[in-house]
Design an enzyme around this catalytic site. Structure first.
Site, mmCIF file in Angstrom:
data_model
loop_
_atom_site.group_PDB
_atom_site.id
_atom_site.type_symbol
_atom_site.label_atom_id
_atom_site.label_comp_id
_atom_site.label_asym_id
_atom_site.label_seq_id
_atom_site.Cartn_x
_atom_site.Cartn_y
_atom_site.Cartn_z
ATOM 1 C CE LYS A 1 9.609 -3.949 2.129
ATOM 2 N NZ LYS A 1 8.911 -4.663 3.212
ATOM 3 C CG ASP B 1 4.963 -7.450 6.886
ATOM 4 O OD1 ASP B 1 5.185 -6.356 7.439
ATOM 5 O OD2 ASP B 1 3.835 -7.790 6.495
ATOM 6 C CG ASP C 1 0.632 -9.886 9.187
ATOM 7 O OD1 ASP C 1 -0.287 -10.727 9.092
ATOM 8 O OD2 ASP C 1 0.884 -9.058 8.295
ATOM 9 C CG ASP D 1 5.122 -15.562 -1.603
ATOM 10 O OD1 ASP D 1 4.970 -16.593 -2.289
ATOM 11 O OD2 ASP D 1 4.386 -14.576 -1.726
ATOM 12 C CE1 TYR E 1 15.550 -11.353 -5.859
ATOM 13 C CE2 TYR E 1 17.510 -12.597 -6.469
ATOM 14 C CZ TYR E 1 16.213 -12.189 -6.730
ATOM 15 O OH TYR E 1 15.585 -12.617 -7.867
ATOM 16 C CB ALA E 2 13.975 -14.271 -0.926
ATOM 17 C CB SER F 1 -0.932 0.000 1.211
ATOM 18 O OG SER F 1 -0.185 -0.060 2.408
ATOM 19 C CE1 TYR F 2 3.835 1.241 4.910
ATOM 20 C CE2 TYR F 2 1.445 1.313 4.929
ATOM 21 C CZ TYR F 2 2.626 0.913 5.505
ATOM 22 O OH TYR F 2 2.615 0.172 6.666
ATOM 23 C CB SER F 3 6.643 -0.132 0.742
ATOM 24 O OG SER F 3 6.007 -1.379 0.927
#
Length: 766
Positions: free
Chosen positions: A154, A267, A249, A210, A205-206, A135-137
């Site tokens: 990021k 996160d 989360d 996910d 770096y992944a 939403s903001y990144s």
């Protein structure tokens, strides 16, 4: 940056530098490290946006504006085309916002390693494709110009952070990553920098994406893969809690896979950093109150803990709840709590309303049940989770969890080994003793249990894949003729207290005998395989046995209730040798047999011989019956089958139409009386079904007709147009997909298609 500019207080809040430890100055690291300099190092902070389905507001603007300009050759040309004052302003910010790092450099003269302080900023990286956004990144791939190493950067907009009041989340994540830097299973933050408009986090770096993508790719994970990744996740969560951080989360989207396919938690924007309490121990280790309640409403709907919804608080045990949801999703391929919207999902979470899929492994089911509990005091601690029988072969002490190579990724398939009941482990090993304590259902060591726990032997009995737990207890002893008994069973599918009253009325029949079922290992099973010889062709493998058998009445006149109920079916269990062969004549219908096997399959066999054109031909219909109405029926144990909805019948074929017809046939024949009671009603239904099935099979084997053209007539395909040779006219056949539509809508569609046909005709004429 818009109409508002950053104040000194905003810069001070966003620009706290990362402070490395003293050990970092002495280590040789090929990656750049943060430098201790608070006067000039303008370090940014990260913001992890809320993915889809997560609480919180969405972005008001597109996140594409957060992505920095790719500073390759075209980017440099763009810089050259800027106004000199603007270009000079950017260069000043690139110098001010660059991070000071300590870099190991080899002296060419002496060959010794020396430490040099260098500045690294936006000009030292080449930005590539976008890896993700929030939403903001935004997260983009960045390559270091000097070494060529890849990083995940990021990017966060300063203006958006201040306008949406998200600065506190950036600060929390920055502090959390500072404390966790170097912890196994946690994403590594190398350093941060900024420019005039954005903050930048240089992260590990992944390349494998996910964890959710891995589950979706394979549909599910087998027990070996689930054990491997679950052990890493719970060990990483344990490290978080030991440092005094609660993630709050945890979900598959926030678990990434590095180049070695090891998990990395990310996160930490909604994390809770606990204050350090005075230590009461002799070693002086820091102490954190992990049970301190927090009222922040954060998390994701499918993985949020029930205490946050019911009591508006949460603590460290919300991470254990989320771990249970992820463990379930590994084997089932979907979250345990999933609905059409977030509100319905919340309702399921508050009621602990979930069900295990068919063939779910018994040992994983036992662990999940003790994690997805409404009262957080009754959930297992991390120490008890590590001591569970599922992690019996995992050594969490020597670090092999992170050193072992990942297994071959394979989806989960139902197997006889996974359906075996839990065995009582040896008492000699200390680790196994902890497993026994966990299997007994003990809660936290620090908090008292609210209900007495079952013993390991009782749990083994409950885990037997027979009709119900009470029914299993009666398997071990012969019932007395003429006696009536009532057994109460406490459900373990969730933490609500359910009692299933099973009434068994024995009949005065000499043929009724209870099969002897051993609750020990399969090697000590005293049953003879000859008892399953008759049904061997229907069993899946050599490990499958018939545990229960019931002869179901065929005439609806004799059925007062559904034969699926406990009073009607679970009563007359028989040994297979006591059943007359179903091929013996019993009218037009031979017999209908109901079976339950030790692999959790419930089978219904219907035998008949048609006296018409298929004389002497025998039809066999095999259904797999899954009974889920846990509140009322509980016929199948919770260790076998649980599915949402009413009773569902599955047939071993891929034809959906046949499945629906079978459901109607069995449902109408078993659960309700026909309006006109006739002994031939069942026969007619069955004959009609068999006839339609044969016709459908013939149609399926025929080659489909080839359409004459791809043109649309009246806006409909050619296959919807029937041409009568006698009349030579075209008749529009209404498509099946439009049968449910109202006539007015269909008229509008037909009128619109007619107009389209006229336009096509005019075009052809031109």
């Amino acid at each position: 940056m818009g109409n508002r500019s950053l104040t000194e207080a905003d810069h001070a809040l966003l620009s706290k530098p990362l402070v490395p430890t003293s050990a970092e100055h002495t280590q040789t690291q090929e990656y750049p490290r943060p430098f201790v300099d608070g006067s000039n190092s303008q370090s940014g902070s990260e913001l992890q946006a809320s993915p889809q389905g997560q609480f919180g507001e969405k972005a008001l603007t597109s996140t594409n504006r957060f992505i920095p300009l790719a500073n390759d050759d075209p980017g440099m040309q763009h810089e050259m085309g800027l106004d000199p004052s603007m270009r000079r302003r950017r260069e000043e910010w690139a110098e001010r916002g660059a991070a000071k790092i300590v870099k190991d450099v080899v002296d060419p003269a002496t060959g010794e390693l020396t430490k040099h302080v260098v500045k690294m900023g936006i000009k030292d990286f080449k930005f590539g494709e976008q890896l993700g956004d929030g939403s903001y990144s935004s997260v983009v791939l960045a390559t270091a110009r000097d070494s060529g190493k890849k990083y995940a950067v990021k990017v966060l907009s300063k203006e958006y952070l201040i306008r949406q009041k998200k600065v506190k989340y950036v600060t929390v994540e920055k502090l959390a990553l500072q404390k966790l830097n170097g912890t196994k299973g946690i994403f590594k933050l190398f350093f941060t920098f900024q420019d005039e408009a954005s903050l930048y986090f240089l992260l590990e770096y992944a390349p494998h994406g996910d964890f959710l993508g891995l589950i979706k790719k394979y549909g599910s994970l087998n027990e070996t893969c689930a054990r491997y990744y679950a052990s890493q996740i719970i060990d990483a969560v344990d490290s978080l809690h030991n440092i005094g951080i609660i993630h709050r989360d945890i979900k598959p989207e926030n678990i990434l896979l590095d180049k070695n396919m090891k998990v990395k938690l990310t996160d930490f924007g909604t994390a809770k950093i606990l204050p350090e309490e005075p230590s009461n121990t002799a070693d002086g280790k820091p102490y954190f109150d992990l049970y301190a309640k927090s009222k922040s409403f954060v998390g994701t709907a499918e993985y949020v803990s029930p205490e946050l919804l019911n009591d508006n608080y949460t603590d460290s045990r919300c991470d254990i709840w989320a771990f249970g949801c992820i463990l379930y999703q590994m084997l089932a391929g979907k979250p345990p709590f999933k609905a059409a919207n977030e509100y319905l999902t919340f309702q399921k979470v508050m009621k602990i309303q979930y069900a295990f899929t068919a063939g779910f492994p018994q040992i994983v089911k036992d662990l999940v049940k003790k994690l997805l509990v409404r009262d957080p005091n009754d959930r297992l601690t991390i120490k008890q989770i590590k001591a569970h029988l599922f992690f019996h072969e995992v050594n969490f002490e020597d670090g092999s969890v992170w050193d072992d190579n990942p297994p071959e990724i394979q989806p989960y398939k139902i197997n006889a080994e996974a359906m075996k009941p839990l065995q009582k482990v040896s008492e000699s090993d200390t680790t196994v003793k902890m497993a026994n304590l966990q299997l007994a259902g003990n809660g936290h060591a620090d908090t008292p249990l609210q209900a007495p726990a079952a013993t390991s032997q009782e749990h083994s009995v409950i885990s037997m894949t027979a009709a119900t737990a009470a029914f299993n207890k009666d398997y071990t002893s012969q019932p007395k003729l003429g006696s009536k008994s009532s057994t109460s069973v406490r459900s373990a599918s969730n933490n609500t207290d359910r009692e299933v009253i099973q009434k068994k009325v024995s009949k005065n029949r000499a043929s009724v005998s209870s099969p002897s079922i051993s609750t020990t290992s399969r090697g000590k099973d005293n049953r003879s395989r000859s008892s399953d010889a008759f049904w061997s062709r229907y069993l899946q493998n050599m490990d499958e046995r018939v545990l229960l058998m019931k002869e179901v009445a065929l005439s609806t006149r004799n059925l007062e209730d559904s034969p699926v109920g406990l009073e009607n079916v679970a009563l007359d269990y028989k040994n297979p040798l006591d059943i007359e062969p179903p091929t013996d004549s019993a009218g037009k219908f031979y017999k209908k047999m109901f079976l339950i096997t030790n692999l959790g399959r419930a089978l219904v066999f219907v035998k008949r011989r048609s006296l018409s054109m298929w004389e002497e031909q025998e039809f066999e219909l095999q259904f797999e019956l899954e009974l889920n109405d846990v509140e009322k029926i509980r016929f199948i144990s919770d260790q076998v089958l649980e599915i949402d909805g009413s009773r569902t019948i599955f047939i071993g074929c891929k034809e959906r139409a046949v499945l629906m017809k079978l459901w109607k046939l069995i449902h109408n024949g078993m659960t309700a009386k026909p309006k006109v009671v006739s002994p031939k009603s069942d026969h007619k239904m069955f004959d009609k079904f068999i006839l339609q099935k044969r016709q459908n099979t013939k149609k399926k084997n025929q080659a489909p007709p080839v359409p004459q053209s791809n043109r649309l007539i009246n806006g409909l395909p050619d296959r919807c147009i029937l041409k009568t040779p006698e009349e030579g006219a075209l008749h529009t056949k209404r498509p099946t997909s439009l049968q449910t539509r109202s006539s007015s809508n269909y008229s509008k569609l037909l009128a619109r298609s007619t107009q389209m046909r006229k336009n096509m005709t005019r075009t052809d004429e031109k």
